[in-house]
Design an enzyme around this catalytic site. Structure first.
Site, PDB file in Angstrom:
ATOM      1  N   ARG A 125       0.816  -1.239   0.000  1.00 38.21           N
ATOM      2  CA  ARG A 125       0.000   0.000   0.000  1.00 38.21           C
ATOM      3  C   ARG A 125       0.840   1.275   0.000  1.00 38.21           C
ATOM      4  NH1 ARG A 125      -3.834  -2.276   4.006  1.00 38.21           N
ATOM      5  NH2 ARG A 125      -5.415  -3.354   2.791  1.00 38.21           N
ATOM      6  N   LYS A 147       3.421  11.361 -11.351  1.00 37.52           N
ATOM      7  CA  LYS A 147       2.577  10.495 -12.183  1.00 37.52           C
ATOM      8  C   LYS A 147       3.276   9.155 -12.341  1.00 37.52           C
ATOM      9  CE  LYS A 147      -0.252  13.490 -15.050  1.00 37.52           C
ATOM     10  NZ  LYS A 147      -0.553  13.946 -16.417  1.00 37.52           N
ATOM     11  N   GLU A 189       9.744  17.245 -25.121  1.00 32.56           N
ATOM     12  CA  GLU A 189       9.025  17.679 -23.907  1.00 32.56           C
ATOM     13  C   GLU A 189       9.494  19.086 -23.482  1.00 32.56           C
ATOM     14  OE1 GLU A 189       6.548  16.089 -22.374  1.00 32.56           O
ATOM     15  OE2 GLU A 189       6.742  13.956 -22.827  1.00 32.56           O
ATOM     16  N   LYS A 231       7.417  22.921 -14.043  1.00 27.86           N
ATOM     17  CA  LYS A 231       6.576  21.791 -13.621  1.00 27.86           C
ATOM     18  C   LYS A 231       6.263  21.876 -12.126  1.00 27.86           C
ATOM     19  CE  LYS A 231       5.438  17.107 -14.289  1.00 27.86           C
ATOM     20  NZ  LYS A 231       5.650  15.897 -15.078  1.00 27.86           N
ATOM     21  N   GLU A 241      -4.163  16.929 -11.323  1.00 26.27           N
ATOM     22  CA  GLU A 241      -4.644  17.274 -12.664  1.00 26.27           C
ATOM     23  C   GLU A 241      -6.155  17.503 -12.714  1.00 26.27           C
ATOM     24  OE1 GLU A 241      -2.443  15.490 -15.989  1.00 26.27           O
ATOM     25  OE2 GLU A 241      -4.342  15.373 -17.041  1.00 26.27           O
ATOM     26  N   ARG A 245      -2.773  21.509 -14.605  1.00 28.48           N
ATOM     27  CA  ARG A 245      -1.763  20.499 -14.934  1.00 28.48           C
ATOM     28  C   ARG A 245      -2.049  19.830 -16.280  1.00 28.48           C
ATOM     29  NH1 ARG A 245       1.156  15.909 -11.109  1.00 28.48           N
ATOM     30  NH2 ARG A 245       2.437  15.076 -12.785  1.00 28.48           N
ATOM     31  N   ASN A 249      -0.152  18.229 -20.929  1.00 27.11           N
ATOM     32  CA  ASN A 249      -0.445  17.192 -21.927  1.00 27.11           C
ATOM     33  C   ASN A 249      -0.490  17.759 -23.341  1.00 27.11           C
ATOM     34  OD1 ASN A 249      -0.761  15.046 -20.071  1.00 27.11           O
ATOM     35  ND2 ASN A 249      -2.731  15.909 -19.478  1.00 27.11           N
ATOM     36  N   HIS A 252       0.024  15.541 -26.318  1.00 26.05           N
ATOM     37  CA  HIS A 252       0.001  14.146 -25.854  1.00 26.05           C
ATOM     38  C   HIS A 252      -1.215  13.357 -26.335  1.00 26.05           C
ATOM     39  CE1 HIS A 252       3.423  15.276 -23.472  1.00 26.05           C
ATOM     40  NE2 HIS A 252       3.494  14.090 -22.913  1.00 26.05           N
ATOM     41  N   HIS A 256      -0.237  10.136 -27.960  1.00 24.15           N
ATOM     42  CA  HIS A 256      -0.618   8.809 -27.444  1.00 24.15           C
ATOM     43  C   HIS A 256      -1.320   7.992 -28.527  1.00 24.15           C
ATOM     44  CE1 HIS A 256      -0.444  10.034 -22.893  1.00 24.15           C
ATOM     45  NE2 HIS A 256       0.736   9.819 -23.423  1.00 24.15           N
ATOM     46  N   HIS A 270       8.278   7.658 -27.297  1.00 17.45           N
ATOM     47  CA  HIS A 270       7.258   8.532 -26.703  1.00 17.45           C
ATOM     48  C   HIS A 270       7.536  10.002 -27.055  1.00 17.45           C
ATOM     49  CE1 HIS A 270       4.434  10.316 -23.955  1.00 17.45           C
ATOM     50  NE2 HIS A 270       5.406  10.923 -23.296  1.00 17.45           N
TER      51      HIS A 270
HETATM   52  N1  GLY Z   1       3.800  14.598 -17.984  1.00 16.19           N
HETATM   53  C1  GLY Z   1       2.730  15.430 -17.663  1.00 16.19           C
HETATM   54  C2  GLY Z   1       2.487  15.556 -16.209  1.00 16.19           C
HETATM   55  O1  GLY Z   1       3.292  15.084 -15.421  1.00 16.19           O
HETATM   56  O2  GLY Z   1       1.493  16.082 -15.821  1.00 16.19           O
END
Ligand code: GLY
Length: 372
Positions: A125, A147, A189, A231, A241, A245, A249, A252, A256, A270
């Protein structure tokens, strides 16, 4: 030898933690990380390629500390963010008899970081974990912000958790073993940060393209610290998010879909998919009157000059790209709500927003422009 050491603190509601930046830090990791390892044992997770370069120096750096160490190696590549690898490593870790203080260290790029973070979030956990990102992509983005995820049949990062690391140790020296292709994948990025929120940084990047390709240590340090600061500021406001946040993306949802179309087979990295996605977002912004054709051409020229992909069919010719299929994949994005398409769109260079209910025909036509 460390030539420069910088610190930044990430302050999220769930957790505050440091990012330490420098050169030669992996060889000194034991000293830097000692305050963050509370238990009597720690687990290192790495991939076979990164381990060949850095595992020994990381292990040696801990040799004078009275800690039990276990190391788990996964194959390099996106395929390791899978249920099967997760299950294998989780079972191996449980056989090593962890307790709640056992600390996991991720030594590697985004794949190792995301997988290790998810292992840490779920092992008993939740146990502490530390990120030692060794790719540019992980150093500017994925190692910071908590993330964690693995991929599954439904799509990329569909199973995961927000789970913050206890520390991030960024050794810019580790970038020297990266290929130009990997540097560029991370650079996608970096460009993303500039496009979504900092026009001045965008100009800096356009002016330093050659230094970036040449892996100039000062320039790389500057852009890594700048992206991490951006960030940290965004994640502090919106850890899970729920709002701003999502801007991270940018590119993305397109990206994706491209990765899914390529079946995560390693032929499209990626970062390359994100690069294509950001260019597509810029093209979308031209159609919507957000940025000018001159701005778009300048970005396209920068891609060409630095060596980023600009066209799906030409740069990834071994795939048969299908705009309609790619658009369908966009519906599986985590940002989708009530069956509608959500995209991060550009208002201008350095300013982005979340746009809901995008018209699928427009998205399909953007994909088609990069296929035809
Ligand atoms: N890679 C995008 C984020 O961490 O929100």
């Amino acid at each position: 030898m460390t030539i420069a050491l910088h610190h930044l603190t990430v302050e999220t509601p769930s957790h505050h933690y440091p990012i330490v930046f420098g050169t030669g830090l992996i060889a000194q990791a034991g000293r830097h990380l000692a305050p963050y390892i509370k238990g009597h044992k720690f687990f290192i997770v790495s991939d076979d390629q990164v381990a060949a370069h850095y595992l020994q120096q990381l292990e040696v750096s801990f040799s004078e500390m009275n800690l039990e160490r276990h190391t788990f190696i996964v194959p390099a590549g996106e395929a390791s963010k899978s249920f099967s690898i997760f299950e294998r490593i989780m079972n191996e870790m449980l056989r090593a008899e962890p307790d709640r203080h056992t600390t996991l260290i991720a030594l590697g790029g985004g794949v190792v970081g995301d997988l290790t973070g998810f292992l840490a979030a779920t092992l008993m956990r939740g146990v502490p974990f530390i990120q030692i990102p060794t790719s540019l992509l992980a150093q500017v983005d994925s190692s910071v912000g908590g993330k964690t995820a693995i991929n599954c049949a439904a799509g990329k990062n569909m199973v995961g958790a927000f789970y913050q690391p206890h520390a991030v140790l960024i050794d810019v020296g580790s970038l020297h073993t990266l290929s130009k292709r990997e540097i560029l994948a991370g650079y996608a990025e970096v460009l993303k940060y500039a496009l979504l929120g900092d026009a001045e940084f965008y100009t800096y990047l356009l002016d330093h393209a050659e230094a970036i390709i040449a892996k100039d240590a000062d320039v790389l340090m500057h852009i890594i610290r700048h992206c991490c600061a951006m960030k940290a500021e965004i994640v502090a406001q919106d850890e899970k998010e729920q709002g701003r946040r999502a801007l991270l993306n940018l590119g993305h949802t397109f990206g994706h879909a491209i990765e899914k179309h390529a079946a995560y087979d390693g032929t499209v990295l990626h970062g390359e998919a994100v690069a294509m996605g950001c260019l597509m977002a810029a093209q979308l912004a031209v159609h919507q009157g957000g940025i000018s054709r001159v701005d778009y051409d300048q970005l396209h020229q920068h891609y060409t000059m630095i060596g980023l992909p600009t066209h799906l069919s030409r740069d990834f010719s071994h795939h048969h790209w299908d705009a309609s299929q790619l658009t369908d994949y966009c519906y599986q994005d985590k940002k989708s709500e009530r069956g509608g398409l959500t995209f991060i769109t550009l208002n201008k260079i350095g300013d982005a927003q979340v746009t809901k209910n995008m018209d699928a025909a427009i998205i399909s036509s953007i994909f088609q422009e990069f296929i035809a």
